[in-house]
Design a protein around this motif. Structure first.
Motif, mmCIF file in Angstrom:
data_model
loop_
_atom_site.group_PDB
_atom_site.id
_atom_site.type_symbol
_atom_site.label_atom_id
_atom_site.label_comp_id
_atom_site.label_asym_id
_atom_site.label_seq_id
_atom_site.Cartn_x
_atom_site.Cartn_y
_atom_site.Cartn_z
ATOM 1 N N ARG A 28 53.656 56.275 8.779
ATOM 2 C CA ARG A 28 53.535 55.380 7.620
ATOM 3 C C ARG A 28 53.719 53.929 8.038
ATOM 4 O O ARG A 28 54.372 53.615 9.015
ATOM 5 N N VAL A 208 63.814 55.487 1.462
ATOM 6 C CA VAL A 208 63.055 55.736 2.684
ATOM 7 C C VAL A 208 63.216 57.187 3.130
ATOM 8 O O VAL A 208 62.234 57.861 3.469
ATOM 9 N N ASP A 211 61.348 59.505 0.676
ATOM 10 C CA ASP A 211 59.898 59.491 0.843
ATOM 11 C C ASP A 211 59.452 60.031 2.189
ATOM 12 O O ASP A 211 58.461 60.745 2.276
ATOM 13 N N ASP A 212 60.170 59.693 3.222
ATOM 14 C CA ASP A 212 59.772 60.227 4.528
ATOM 15 C C ASP A 212 59.786 61.751 4.460
ATOM 16 O O ASP A 212 58.905 62.419 4.999
ATOM 17 N N HIS A 213 60.779 62.301 3.777
ATOM 18 C CA HIS A 213 60.840 63.756 3.661
ATOM 19 C C HIS A 213 59.761 64.285 2.713
ATOM 20 O O HIS A 213 58.997 65.180 3.049
ATOM 21 N N VAL A 217 56.574 62.798 6.524
ATOM 22 C CA VAL A 217 56.466 61.903 7.678
ATOM 23 C C VAL A 217 57.119 62.550 8.903
ATOM 24 O O VAL A 217 58.248 63.029 8.834
ATOM 25 N N VAL A 220 58.276 57.974 13.078
ATOM 26 C CA VAL A 220 58.485 56.636 12.533
ATOM 27 C C VAL A 220 58.585 55.649 13.688
ATOM 28 O O VAL A 220 59.394 55.821 14.591
ATOM 29 N N PRO A 245 62.733 62.953 11.208
ATOM 30 C CA PRO A 245 61.520 62.592 11.971
ATOM 31 C C PRO A 245 61.875 62.077 13.366
ATOM 32 O O PRO A 245 63.035 61.810 13.653
ATOM 33 N N TYR A 247 61.942 59.107 15.861
ATOM 34 C CA TYR A 247 61.971 57.650 15.705
ATOM 35 C C TYR A 247 61.699 56.942 17.016
ATOM 36 O O TYR A 247 62.095 57.406 18.079
#
Length: 488
Positions: A28, A208, A211-213, A217, A220, A245, A247
RNA sequence: GCUGCUAUAGUGUAGACCGGCCAAUCAUGCGAGCCUCUCACGCUCGCGACAGGGGUUCGAAUCCCCUUAGCAGCACCA
């Protein structure tokens, strides 16, 4: 042989592999709509974009507008335009302001799990306790009470500053920033541009993670200013039992001689220091675009920089080199005569000169300049009194004599070979009377001059003013042409 | 101050995880030349770096320690 040649030009920088990316990735780009995108944003945008292309998958544009104080309503369109210009492979777009109820639901769940609590302590008081590694009274409230307070919060039973939802972390953590950081707050003003009725807002670390979950995602890539946030976010993942995620945090990128801070730019525009968001002294993407930097060049330059954790200083030279690779083969060539002075060529017959629009591509055609006695030359070329022979490109040679102040210029033959043998400079010129006024704007100031009439057909394109450099034709009016200097 | 990260030529970057093939890659920049009716493009050659100091080892850019420097975070911003 041919393969070897083309290989040499394909020294494409390859980005390092990411873990667990074999089955594709979901990444994203998550800007905050507070102003136009700048080079700093382009790095995150390009890196994530490149990885999605490399592994396949989805590329989510997530507008992080959960702080109404930092949302500029105009920026929604601005950011969208900037992303379109960059040409990212965005597959879907979400606005966090559309997802508030999702966050509320997750918050309730987290409270039920005992992973968060509603804190009504005074901010200063909480800060003191935090620094002393001590729990605030609210931390040990029963879940039911937290839920009741949360409902009260959602029912607008608290005013701004009176309440905050905190994530339970580790009060003994050596970094105070980790200790029970906030996840939700109440904001009574300003109203949110897209959700005027909202007043309970998630803080970045909560929205964050949510939404990432929720969006799936997997990887990152962001700046290392987020390292602390990554650590904080891990607590939320752990509370929910979600998969974290992968990173990557790249280093800080310093940029020479350009203002990047949105607030500083805004102030400068307001005060009239800058003409707008695309003022060429700014580092916004629109400023680069206006100067004739192409989006591919920006992306290539960012990929060349990569995801290293070391702090770097961005070099314009490298960007210009990328841009030149793209622009040189396509830019038509024209004469631009800075600081022109009229000169009479003695002893020359009228002649029409045909010049290639591009030296490597005859098919593109020619421009014609009809000489009939008087020409316009760059004053600077005549300043050197030791210079006795000059060739006017694609015309003929002229001899110069400096008698009393004014130079006397006379026809001195057609032979290019002569000019070369004498190491005479080959310069640009224009027939007097055929010129169009042209202002070349550079970061150092305006350069007044004249150019060929053909440039009028190049509006919003990048051309090369021979011996001067590349320029983007910004405006064509009855008063003349405005061009922005791109680079040499 | 506290917590943590990083350190290869002017700039960016590869090599570092798995020490030797590294008197260190590529790009950019700069210099010289060639090509060329542009000071562009292309080509050739050259310049230029492992932050410093210890240690481990037969051998260290690569592993360990210290120093120095830079950066980030320590917000009810993202």
């Amino acid at each position: 042989m041919l393969a070897a040649l083309s290989e040499k030009h394909e020294h494409k920088k390859v980005l390092p592999e990411l873990e667990d990316a074999g089955k594709g990735v979901v990444m994203r780009f998550a800007p905050n709509p507070s102003g136009p995108l700048h080079i700093g944003h382009a790095r995150a945008a390009a890196l994530n974009d490149a990885y999605v292309k490399m592994y396949g998958g989805r590329y989510i544009l997530r507008i992080e507008d959960t702080d109404p104080k930092r949302v500029d309503p105009e920026a929604y369109d601005t950011v969208a335009g900037d992303i379109r210009w960059l040409g990212l492979g965005i597959t879907e777009t979400v606005y966090q302001s559309d997802r508030l109820t999702l966050y509320y639901d997750l918050c309730r769940q987290l409270i039920e799990k005992g992973g968060a609590y509603v804190c009504t302590c005074d901010n200063e008081r909480f800060k003191e306790l935090k620094m002393a590694r001590q729990a605030c009274p609210c931390r040990d409230q029963p879940v039911e009470q937290n839920l009741a307070l949360w409902e009260k919060m959602l029912a607008h039973g608290f005013r701004e500053g009176e309440v905050t939802v905190r994530i339970k972390t580790d009060l003994l953590h050596p970094d105070p920033a980790m200790r029970d950081f906030p996840a939700f707050r109440v904001l009574d003003s300003p109203p949110h541009p897209r959700k005027p009725g909202a007043f309970v807002y998630p803080l970045m670390n909560f929205s964050v993670v949510a939404d990432d979950h929720l969006l799936g995602v997997t990887h990152v890539i962001r700046g290392k200013d987020h390292i602390a946030n990554t650590r904080r976010q891990r607590y939320i993942y752990d509370h929910f039992g979600w998969k974290v995620p992968v990173y990557r945090h790249y280093g800080r990128m310093g940029i020479e001689g350009v203002v990047l801070s949105t607030s500083q730019m805004r102030l400068g525009i307001k005060e009239g220091t800058y003409s707008g968001w695309d003022d060429i002294r700014l580092g916004t993407l629109r400023a680069l675009a206006r100067r004739g930097i192409l989006p591919e060049a920006v992306k290539n330059a960012m990929l060349a920089i990569g995801i290293g954790e070391t702090d770097i200083s961005f070099s314009w030279d490298n960007l210009y080199a990328e841009n030149k690779k793209i622009v040189d083969p396509v830019a038509n060539r024209y004469f631009f005569v800075p600081d022109p002075m009229t000169a009479t060529i003695h002893g020359a017959h009228p002649v029409v000169s045909r010049l290639l629009l591009h030296p490597a591509d005859e098919k593109r055609g020619v421009r014609t300049l009809a000489f009939s006695g008087n020409v316009l030359l760059p004053a600077a070329e005549l300043a050197d009194r030791t210079r006795t022979l000059i060739r006017l490109k694609d015309l003929f040679n002229v001899a110069i004599e400096h008698d009393h102040g004014r130079p006397h210029i006379a026809f001195a033959g057609d032979s290019l070979a002569d000019a070369r043998a004498a190491k005479a400079p080959i310069i640009q010129w224009l027939p007097a009377g055929a010129e169009v006024p042209c202002t070349l704007r550079t970061p150092e100031g305006d350069l007044a001059g004249v150019c060929e009439a053909g440039v009028q057909q190049e509006l919003s394109k990048v051309v090369q003013f021979e011996r001067v450099g590349f320029a983007k034709i910004d405006a064509v009016t009855d008063d003349g042409i405005i061009a922005y200097f791109t680079h040499k």
